[in-house]
Design a protein around this motif. Structure first.
Motif: not given
Length: 994
Positions: A525-526, A729-730, A751-754
């Motif tokens: 989940i980004v 994020t929801r 997050d998008s990087n991870n």
């Protein structure tokens, strides 16, 4: 897994019931089948969720048919009596035996293509001998060109009935003359038939396949049909489906709730009512004219007074009488006036943000009753309309195409839908399960679960009647005597809300695990991008920071994901808006050299789901071709669209499923607004024993059902693997039960990087599996992802088509593959054969590169393919004055080429000659297991499919180069003769000289 019906595994579910399964079942399949057997024993219903790829259809068929078989064996005398009835229709006593002792199985799915897959699965089992039929419309079955050329299905039906009644269809006439024995001889093939099989047999024998399939349903033990044939009362009556003591299976049931509501709903326009009036006037005028003609003919007769007149009138008019038409016409006039008055009255209330007005469903029943149409008179009302339609269609020359009964058909369908939903017995069942039918609960009980909505469009009224209680349709089935209802899907979650809304008596509610204990899926989940939280609300769509972060997240996942990526958006409008911004917006700094879209296209070959259905095949082809390319492909699609359901994306085609935003239903849609109003009304009622679902919960449930259906694309079988990326994020605040059970333990937030880092690590760990899948993809594309009919024809022609059955000995049979030295024969240009000293052209590397460059620059003018290409190329020698050997390429002229040099095998470099003499049995010695699997898969793909030699070259290059170039050259002996020379030429061009 390949199955052989003759070698089935006997699976004991309990001490009384065993199931013949095509192979040793997985634990999840045993659990699934046990739940089916248990509810059949208890005469209860079931909701069964099992992940895609766990053999759900196969488990349903085998368990249900095994249970029925056990029942037949316990009553052999009764079944033998019933079975003795012919295909031409069973006697009433025999029908009673059938219904009393042996339940008929109705297997329903959403589309005919899904039912064809059911036939394919059934024919893998030992139960394929069970008497089976498949029902469908004339559109699918009819072979009479007069009917086939008509586009509208309703009109097709009326024309067909007219031809049949006049004995004008020779296909029907031949069917009607068919004896029971002949019918059995034609149809009994030892396995189940799909629609194409029926049509093929009908065409070969000039017998109507539509009526053959319907007649077979009278004595069939298993009937395959679309959802609406079971749910829609009009369709049940049309096909004369007797549901008493039956087992009804709804496969792919995740959409069943909305389908039930839709089938119990109805729509009518004032335009259709006006057209109905005009058509009734036309029928009345024609009928009066015929009556006058009949009287005149009778008056001119010399027979006894009145005798001929009465006979002629009866023959011409039959059941259609002028007084009935006049009464009906008056009622339709009144109905038109009453709808106009209702729209202007205060009985309807405005419903912001909609343009129309709404009320409870009881208002519609009241309006129809005031117009002279109630539950007692509707049958006669509709019968007169049907007779009038048939009468109009019989007047081919006298009636224009615009007067063929469309208006009367619309009014009849509307009335049937309303009063089928509000029949007294249904009202009793919906009102209270404990109320006896004799108590005759008022149909208004049902109307409280519906909403009437009327809007004015360009001065014309549109009347819509929405049913918002799926349990009405389900209880209608139970009232018809259905013994069991089995609901199955890969995605029923959230299952508690689903079972509550279906209103059945569930004896089993299953959320099954996957076949694998450790599910090979990474779910992320980004929640954040570079600029902050990722909230895909409607208001945020135009936020450039949000759009940029979503674009960057997609690019990062695409870069780290091999092969195919499926990207789902909430709607077409959202997808179009984001793509438009990505095409204009530069990545990073304003002076960035490329846009988001340009970077995506460099990362993956991009295909976009079209709105038009007829364009989907071309887009699918573009995507599948891109998946096999080095960088792979990405398909941008829409939740609830054509791609998210019904299309099987296998293995390499769905390494990642990405969902952008949460696909909530359109908030301003009429059905959505009124459904939420209905649920809010329920929350305010004090007379309900169970707390109803809130409008908020329903709205969220609809969104997550679409999400879960899209997620199901990622795993199609037990050996599949992939990632799921939810960009919003929801999703982080959603309850775990909103997701399928098998997915819940795989979910993490990042997050998008991870997300990109975890995705890269996930696929790096499975590098060997990815390499193997590349070599198998073309074979999978040709077999698994084709229609089941193509799969069936392949398996019938070659039982060794599956890679697991192929050995190296199969691939390298000495008679075909071994190099043998034979007597030298005269050289022939171009062709090279492993058993002779063939010759081929060998240009210099420099010239070859120049020619290839020229061909690329002039691709539209030059298309080089097949072994004859080299004949078309004429390599000219340098002129005496050109001592430099330089060639100038200008305009569209090819470079000057050397003379074609014809070389025999002996003129190849010595190392090549030695390599070509290496026996094929030496190729795999010392090879690693992974390389050996890839090697066999590549050669099998080349042998069994249309894999091009270039693909073989690339895959073998990865295996043998740089360690064993001699074996790489020797592999050319395995290729077809027209490909060997090309393989060696490319090897020489790449200077593989070891």
């Amino acid at each position: 897994m390949v199955s052989n019906p003759s070698s089935s595994t006997e699976v004991w579910i309990n001490s009384k019931t065993s199931i013949k399964f095509p192979f040793e079942p997985y634990e999840c399949q045993r659990i699934f089948m046990k739940n089916v057997i248990d509810v059949l024993d208890m005469k209860l219903d079931a909701a069964l969720e099992s992940p895609t790829g766990t053999g759900k259809t196969l488990s349903l068929l085998c368990s249900t048919l095994a249970w029925v078989q056990k029942l037949k064996e316990s009553k052999p005398m009764d079944f033998a009596t019933w079975q003795s009835s012919g295909a031409g229709g069973a006697e009433k006593t025999e029908d009673k035996l059938k219904n009393s002792f042996i339940p008929t199985i109705f297997y329903a799915s959403r589309t005919h293509s899904q039912l064809e897959q059911v036939v394919h699965e059934l024919n893998r089992t030992e139960y394929k001998w069970v008497k089976t039929t498949i029902l469908g419309s004339r559109e699918h079955f009819c072979i009479n060109q007069k009917v086939k050329k008509i586009k509208e299905s309703n009109r097709q039906a009326h024309v067909c009935r007219g031809l049949v009644s006049k004995r004008s269809c020779h296909y029907y006439n031949k069917f009607d003359a068919l004896t029971t024995d002949k019918a059995n001889e034609i149809l009994e093939k030892g396995e189940a038939m799909d629609i194409e099989d029926f049509v093929k047999i009908g065409t070969q024998n000039s017998i109507c396949p539509y009526f053959m399939s319907r007649q077979r349903s009278e004595t069939a033990e298993l009937i395959l049909l679309p959802y609406n044939y079971i749910i829609d009362p009009k369709m049940r009556r049309r096909y004369k489906l007797d549901l008493k003591n039956s087992i009804v299976i709804f496969d792919e049931a995740h959409n069943l709730e909305s389908i039930c509501e839709s089938n119990a709903s109805a729509e009518l326009s004032s335009t259709s009512i006006a057209l109905c009036i005009e058509e009734l006037k036309k029928v009345l005028a024609l009928l009066v004219e015929e009556e006058e003609n009949a009287r005149e003919e009778a008056d001119n007769e010399t027979e006894a007074f009145g005798t001929q007149k009465i006979d002629l009138t009866k023959k011409l008019i039959e059941n259609l009488r002028t007084e009935d038409l006049m009464a009906l016409l008056e009622k339709v006039f009144t109905l038109e006036e009453n709808f106009d008055k209702l729209f202007e009255s205060d009985q309807l209330k405005s419903v912001p943000p909609l343009d129309g007005k709404a009320s409870d469903g009881a208002i519609l029943l009241e309006t129809l009753a005031n117009s002279g149409c109630d539950g007692n008179s509707v049958e006669r009302f509709v019968d007169v309309l049907r007779d009038a339609i048939s009468y109009l269609l019989s007047k081919n020359e006298e009636v224009s195409l615009t007067e063929k009964g469309d208006g009367m058909e619309s009014v009849a369908d509307f009335l049937l839908s309303i009063y089928s939903t509000h029949a007294q017995e249904v009202a009793a069942a919906v009102g209270d399960e404990h109320i006896k039918l004799a108590d005759r609960v008022d149909p208004a009980t049902v109307a409280r679960n519906c909403k009437l909505y009327i809007r004015k469009d360009s001065g014309k009224l549109v009347i819509k009647y929405f049913c918002f209680q799926a349990s009405i349709s389900m209880r209608m089935l139970k009232m018809r005597g259905v013994r069991n209802v089995l609901l199955a899907s890969g995605t029923l979650s959230p299952i508690q809300a689903f079972t509550y809304n279906m209103g059945l008596n569930f004896g089993a509610i299953l959320e099954n695990e996957h076949a694998l204990k450790q599910v090979p899926v990474l779910t992320s989940i980004v929640t954040r991008g570079k600029h902050g939280g990722l909230v895909g609300s409607f208001q945020n769509r135009k936020n450039i920071e949000y759009v940029s972060d979503v674009g960057e997240s997609l690019i990062r996942v695409m870069e780290t994901t091999p092969q195919g990526v499926l990207v789902f958006f909430s709607s077409y409008s959202q997808m179009d808006e984001l793509v438009e911004v990505w095409k204009k917006t530069k990545r990073g700094a304003s002076d960035s050299p490329e846009t988001f879209w340009e970077k995506m296209e460099k990362t993956k070959k991009i295909a976009v789901e079209p709105r038009a259905k007829e364009q989907l095949a071309a887009v699918r082809l573009r995507y599948t071709q891109g998946v096999s390319e080095p960088h792979g492909a990405a398909l941008l699609a829409v939740c609830r669209g054509k791609v998210s359901e019904g299309i099987d994306f296998c293995d390499a085609e769905s390494r990642a499923v990405i969902i952008v935003g949460i696909p909530y239903p359109p908030i301003h849609d009429e059905r959505v607004v009124l459904k939420k109003m209905y649920l809010d009304d329920l929350m305010g009622r004090k007379d309900l024993t169970n707390e109803p679902q809130s409008s908020r919960d329903w709205y969220q449930m609809e969104a997550f059902r679409a999400v879960n259906q899209a997620i199901g694309r990622v795993l199609r079988h037990k050996n599949d693997f992939g990632t799921v990326v939810l960009i919003d994020t929801r999703y982080a605040s959603a309850k775990p039960e909103m997701f399928p059970k098998w997915l819940r333990n795989t979910i993490s937030r990042c997050d998008s990087n991870n997300c990109a880092l975890k995705t890269a690590r996930f696929f790096k760990e499975r590098g060997h599996l990815i390499e193997n899948s590349k070599s198998e993809y073309i074979k999978k594309q040709a077999k698994t992802c084709k229609s089941f009919r193509q799969v069936k024809s392949q398996s019938a022609s070659n039982p060794k088509d599956d890679i697991t059955d192929i050995t190296l000995e199969d691939m390298f049979s000495p008679a075909n593959m071994k190099i043998e030295k034979k007597e030298k024969i005269e050289p022939r240009p171009i062709k090279y054969d492993s058993s002779s000293s063939s010759v081929f052209s060998l240009p210099t590397n420099e010239d070859e590169l120049k020619v290839k460059k020229w061909e690329q620059e002039n691709d539209s003018q030059t298309n080089v393919s097949s072994s004859s290409d080299l004949n078309k190329r004429k390599y000219k020698a340098e002129t005496p004055g050109n001592s430099s050997g330089q060639h100038v390429v200008s305009g569209s002229e090819p470079p000057k080429k050397r003379k074609m040099v014809l070389l025999t095998r002996e003129t190849l470099p010595e190392k090549y000659q030695n390599a070509l003499n290496i026996p094929t049995s030496e190729l795999t010695k010392g090879m690693s297991l992974d390389n050996q699997k890839q090697f066999v898969a590549t050669l099998k793909g080349y042998k069994a499919t249309n894999m091009e030699w270039q693909e073989v070259f690339q895959r073998l290059h990865q295996i043998f180069i740089p360690d064993r170039p001699d074996l790489f050259i020797s592999c050319s002996n395995i290729l077809r003769s027209e490909d060997k020379m090309k393989y060696i030429r490319r090897s020489l061009g790449m200077k593989i000289n070891y």
